[in-house]
Write an enzyme that holds these catalytic residues in place. Structure first.
Site, PDB file in Angstrom:
ATOM      1  N   LYS A  54       0.773  -1.364  -0.095  1.00 33.41           N
ATOM      2  CA  LYS A  54      -0.064  -0.125  -0.009  1.00 33.41           C
ATOM      3  C   LYS A  54       0.897   1.253  -0.060  1.00 33.41           C
ATOM      4  CE  LYS A  54      -4.599  -1.635   1.392  1.00 33.41           C
ATOM      5  NZ  LYS A  54      -5.731  -1.869   2.445  1.00 33.41           N
ATOM      6  N   LYS A  83      -6.067 -12.086 -12.283  1.00 36.23           N
ATOM      7  CA  LYS A  83      -7.169 -12.161 -11.556  1.00 36.23           C
ATOM      8  C   LYS A  83      -8.151 -11.246 -11.716  1.00 36.23           C
ATOM      9  CE  LYS A  83      -7.949 -12.905  -6.888  1.00 36.23           C
ATOM     10  NZ  LYS A  83      -7.526 -13.164  -5.261  1.00 36.23           N
ATOM     11  N   LYS A 129     -11.259  -4.587  -9.959  1.00 29.00           N
ATOM     12  CA  LYS A 129     -12.404  -4.030 -10.287  1.00 29.00           C
ATOM     13  C   LYS A 129     -12.066  -2.933 -11.258  1.00 29.00           C
ATOM     14  CE  LYS A 129     -11.708  -2.510  -5.639  1.00 29.00           C
ATOM     15  NZ  LYS A 129     -11.769  -3.317  -4.602  1.00 29.00           N
TER      16      LYS A 129
END
Ligand code: TRP
Length: 347
Positions: free
Chosen positions: A115, A217, A220
């Site tokens: 992150k 994978k 979004k």
């Protein structure tokens, strides 16, 4: 059979896609269905504010996620379902865990490193492991807030307050559950045994791949993911564009496998057989398969969409469900926190 307690936090941000549904969400619905399980499932809104967010959108997003899970089948009569921030014990125990967790354990977490890197890329320098503490965030000191670092202590508190035996999570959270076990062990050793050392409840996840690049994978962004809120037209359009045409990279066959995987989850038996036979005969028409699959996926979520619309139109009812869940959670969490304070010597 003896009862087992399960605890899971639900990520508060972002739109949900069918990869999420067939992964963690289904896992939560299946565990809830077993009457031997006592489930505490909550929206992790305090975790949600460790990364950038818009305060104007936060409450609406949280309600949207809560309505989504309830409409997909989380049953507040079976599961204690609540918002993390409503149960103050989470933050208090997290603070106590902050004070017994070595910094080194936190800097080592893969999600923290990822992150920080996401937030610095293009901007300040990347994180480099340096010095005794193990990390140096140079130049842009704003990038990583302390909450992002101590996130796993809050997660350990979320879990251990309910003394569960297992924690349903996705693969990316296994390291955090390991740390929760370590924190439990450390606390027990230092102050006296209170906490169990819960296991991850990880079933082999169905890996749904991106429609655009089926070697990755589903995530979004753009047209690669089918969102639970997509309209029929959007589902049709995205599936139409899904990679199946032959190319040299092996993506084509991965793309076809992915469509069959979706069909397996969302289409009736006779449709599955029809297309499997076509494939064996070498007569498979991708356009026909995509069209049928689009209809089946749309229909599969029809009831969900209705329920969600209804729930979002009844904010008082939604608030009542969440309030009731929080007060049930608080009874258990409050008792554990009391034991913790007594062990530590906090009056
Ligand atoms: N960190 C988890 C995620 O990103 C969410 C979470 C917060 C959680 N607290 C938890 C999961 C406690 C399980 C148990 O998905």
């Amino acid at each position: 059979m003896t009862q087992q307690t399960l605890v899971a936090g639900i990520r508060a941000s972002g739109k949900l896609h069918i990869g999420h549904y067939l992964g963690l969400i289904k896992q939560l619905l299946d565990t809830q269905a077993d009457p031997n399980n006592r489930c505490f499932y909550f929206i992790a809104d305090l975790h949600g504010i460790t990364t950038p967010f818009e305060s104007k959108e936060l409450s609406q997003n949280t309600l949207d996620i809560a309505a989504t899970y309830l409409s997909l089948g989380i049953d507040p009569n079976k599961t204690t379902f609540f918002l993390q921030n409503h149960v103050l014990e989470h933050a208090t125990l997290a603070w106590i865990f902050n004070c017994i967790t070595p910094l080194g354990e936190l800097y080592r977490m893969t999600q923290f490193k990822d992150k920080v890197e996401q937030q610095t890329s293009g901007g300040g320098k990347k994180v480099s492991m340096a010095g005794k503490i193990g990390i140096q965030i140079s130049q842009n000191k704003e990038v990583a807030n302390a909450g992002l670092l101590t996130y796993p202590c809050l997660m350990a508190a979320d879990i251990l307050l309910y003394k569960p035996s297992a924690v349903p999570v996705g693969e990316d959270q296994v390291q955090h559950v390991e740390l929760a076990r370590l924190i439990a062990k450390k606390f027990n050793g230092k102050f006296g045994k209170i906490f169990p050392e819960p296991q991850t409840y990880l079933r082999k996840p169905l890996r749904i791949m991106s429609l655009q690049d089926p070697t990755k994978k589903m995530s979004k962004t753009g047209d690669e993911a089918l969102l639970l809120d997509d309209t029929r037209e959007e589902i049709q359009r995205k599936l139409k564009k899904a990679v199946t045409a032959s190319d040299a990279s092996g993506k084509a066959s991965a793309g076809v496998d992915n469509l069959f995987l979706l069909m397996n989850s969302f289409s009736p038996e006779k449709t599955k057989k029809y297309f499997a036979d076509k494939q064996t005969e070498g007569l498979l028409q991708y356009s026909e398969l995509k069209q049928t699959l689009a209809d089946d996926i749309y229909n599969f979520f029809a009831e969900f969409r209705e329920k969600k619309k209804e729930l979002l139109n009844k904010p008082d009812y939604l608030a009542e469900i969440l309030g009731d869940g929080a007060s049930r959670a608080r009874k258990v969490a409050g008792q554990t926190l009391l034991e913790v304070k007594q062990k530590i010597g906090l009056l």
